[in-house]
Design a protein around this motif. Structure first.
Motif, PDB file in Angstrom:
ATOM      1  N   TYR A  92       0.814  -1.210   0.000  1.00  0.00           N
ATOM      2  CA  TYR A  92       0.000   0.000   0.000  1.00  0.00           C
ATOM      3  C   TYR A  92       0.851   1.265   0.000  1.00  0.00           C
ATOM      4  CZ  TYR A  92      -3.848  -3.162   0.552  1.00  0.00           C
ATOM      5  OH  TYR A  92      -4.752  -4.169   0.323  1.00  0.00           O
ATOM      6  N   CYS A 149      -7.069   3.348   0.837  1.00  0.00           N
ATOM      7  CA  CYS A 149      -8.419   2.776   0.806  1.00  0.00           C
ATOM      8  C   CYS A 149      -9.480   3.862   0.665  1.00  0.00           C
ATOM      9  CB  CYS A 149      -8.667   1.949   2.068  1.00  0.00           C
ATOM     10  SG  CYS A 149      -7.748   0.388   2.120  1.00  0.00           S
ATOM     11  N   ASN A 152      -9.511   4.885  -2.920  1.00  0.00           N
ATOM     12  CA  ASN A 152      -9.900   3.815  -3.851  1.00  0.00           C
ATOM     13  C   ASN A 152     -10.974   2.943  -3.209  1.00  0.00           C
ATOM     14  OD1 ASN A 152      -7.523   3.993  -6.050  1.00  0.00           O
ATOM     15  ND2 ASN A 152      -6.638   4.248  -4.020  1.00  0.00           N
ATOM     16  N   VAL A 157     -10.478  -5.633  -2.753  1.00  0.00           N
ATOM     17  CA  VAL A 157      -9.254  -6.190  -2.180  1.00  0.00           C
ATOM     18  C   VAL A 157      -9.618  -7.484  -1.469  1.00  0.00           C
ATOM     19  CG1 VAL A 157      -8.172  -3.928  -1.916  1.00  0.00           C
ATOM     20  CG2 VAL A 157      -9.529  -4.867  -0.045  1.00  0.00           C
ATOM     21  N   LYS A 165     -14.683  -4.585  -0.401  1.00  0.00           N
ATOM     22  CA  LYS A 165     -14.357  -3.266  -0.918  1.00  0.00           C
ATOM     23  C   LYS A 165     -13.252  -2.643  -0.065  1.00  0.00           C
ATOM     24  CE  LYS A 165     -17.439  -3.082  -4.236  1.00  0.00           C
ATOM     25  NZ  LYS A 165     -17.048  -3.030  -5.661  1.00  0.00           N
ATOM     26  N   ALA A 166     -12.434  -1.824  -0.711  1.00  0.00           N
ATOM     27  CA  ALA A 166     -11.344  -1.173   0.011  1.00  0.00           C
ATOM     28  C   ALA A 166     -11.861  -0.292   1.141  1.00  0.00           C
ATOM     29  CB  ALA A 166     -10.496  -0.342  -0.954  1.00  0.00           C
ATOM     30  N   PHE A 169     -11.866  -2.403   4.198  1.00  0.00           N
ATOM     31  CA  PHE A 169     -10.665  -3.197   4.455  1.00  0.00           C
ATOM     32  C   PHE A 169      -9.935  -2.792   5.735  1.00  0.00           C
ATOM     33  CE2 PHE A 169      -6.052  -3.976   3.612  1.00  0.00           C
ATOM     34  CZ  PHE A 169      -6.090  -5.353   3.761  1.00  0.00           C
TER      35      PHE A 169
END
Length: 271
Positions: A92, A149, A152, A157, A165-166, A169
């Motif tokens: 990341y 995250c 996006n 993920v 979904k990010a 996350f």
């Protein structure tokens, strides 16, 4: 077969992966990996790396401003957690550095450097005035993960093979850490700092039409002279504009739509 294709095929995959890391992430990951090994093998005492307020301000051991963010753990009993932290850092950190919000440097490494320094300062303020901590590497890693995250939020993920979904996350990761007895407070502080950056960089300009976070010209100039990340001396100058570099900042007029608490949908208070 063309020689360049042959060379690509012969290149060591680990070397190719490492060389593919952007500059700030590469330095950060390298130091984290190096410190993990040096501490594990007894070559370096971890007390020389951790945050020590007395040592910093009374003995001027200023390297602790940086080393406390570059230590994410060692091997042995902590080995699995350290391995996961190193993976998340490169995954990341790389993604965010390659697609950094433009705060004056055109979304280049100069903007990412300002992002990292801003978040480091915020973590130090929390450590000094709110909750004393000795190492902040995993917190800063979680900060970069959270910011990516938020930027996006609709990207899919996976966490241990489970797609999501990010946007959710970071919270799923916090839940996993809580369930496994890991230090969830490190995640909470990382999330708080990440959301502070996201608010000042994304939400505040939308609400009030004013940018708060700016990348100084000297940082852009430094990156340009070091030839890292495509930094330019003055992104707002015509010469830079001809290179396709966006102008500094993203000042936008107020929308009057209230605060957007999520990644999409209607703003709070809208009809």
């Amino acid at each position: 077969m063309p020689s360049n294709i042959a060379q690509m095929g012969d290149e060591n995959p680990i070397k190719a992966w490492y060389n593919g890391l952007p500059p700030i992430t590469r330095i950060w990951w390298t130091l984290a990996f190096l410190f993990a090994n040096l501490v594990y093998f007894g070559t370096l005492d971890v007390t020389y790396l951790i945050w020590d307020q007395h040592a910093v301000f009374s003995k001027f051991q200023i390297w602790r401003f940086f080393t406390s963010f570059c230590f994410v753990g060692t091997w042995g009993q902590q080995g699995f957690g350290t391995l996961i932290s190193l993976y998340l850092l490169q995954q990341y950190g790389k993604s965010l550095e390659n697609n950094c919000p433009n705060t004056g440097g055109g979304g280049t490494v100069a903007d990412y450097l300002v992002l990292i320094l801003f978040c480091m300062l915020a973590h130090i303020i929390i450590t000094v005035f709110v909750a004393s901590r000795f190492v902040m590497g995993t917190s800063l890693m979680f900060t970069t993960l959270y910011i990516w995250c938020k930027m996006n939020f609709e990207v899919e993920v996976k966490l241990w093979g489970f797609p999501m979904k990010a946007a959710v996350f970071p919270f799923a990761l916090m839940g996993l850490h809580l369930a496994t007895g890991a230090d969830v407070w490190s995640d909470i502080y990382g999330l708080a700092v990440g959301h502070l950056y996201y608010f000042l960089q994304e939400i505040y300009p939308t609400m009030y039409g004013k940018d708060i976070i700016h990348t100084p010209n000297f940082v852009i100039t430094l990156c340009h002279r070091l030839k890292i990340g495509g930094g330019y001396v003055n992104p707002s100058a015509p010469a830079a504009a001809s290179r396709g570099v966006p102008p500094p900042g993203r000042v936008r007029p107020p929308t009057g739509g209230g605060y957007d608490w999520g990644g999409g949908g209607r703003s709070l208070g809208s009809t």
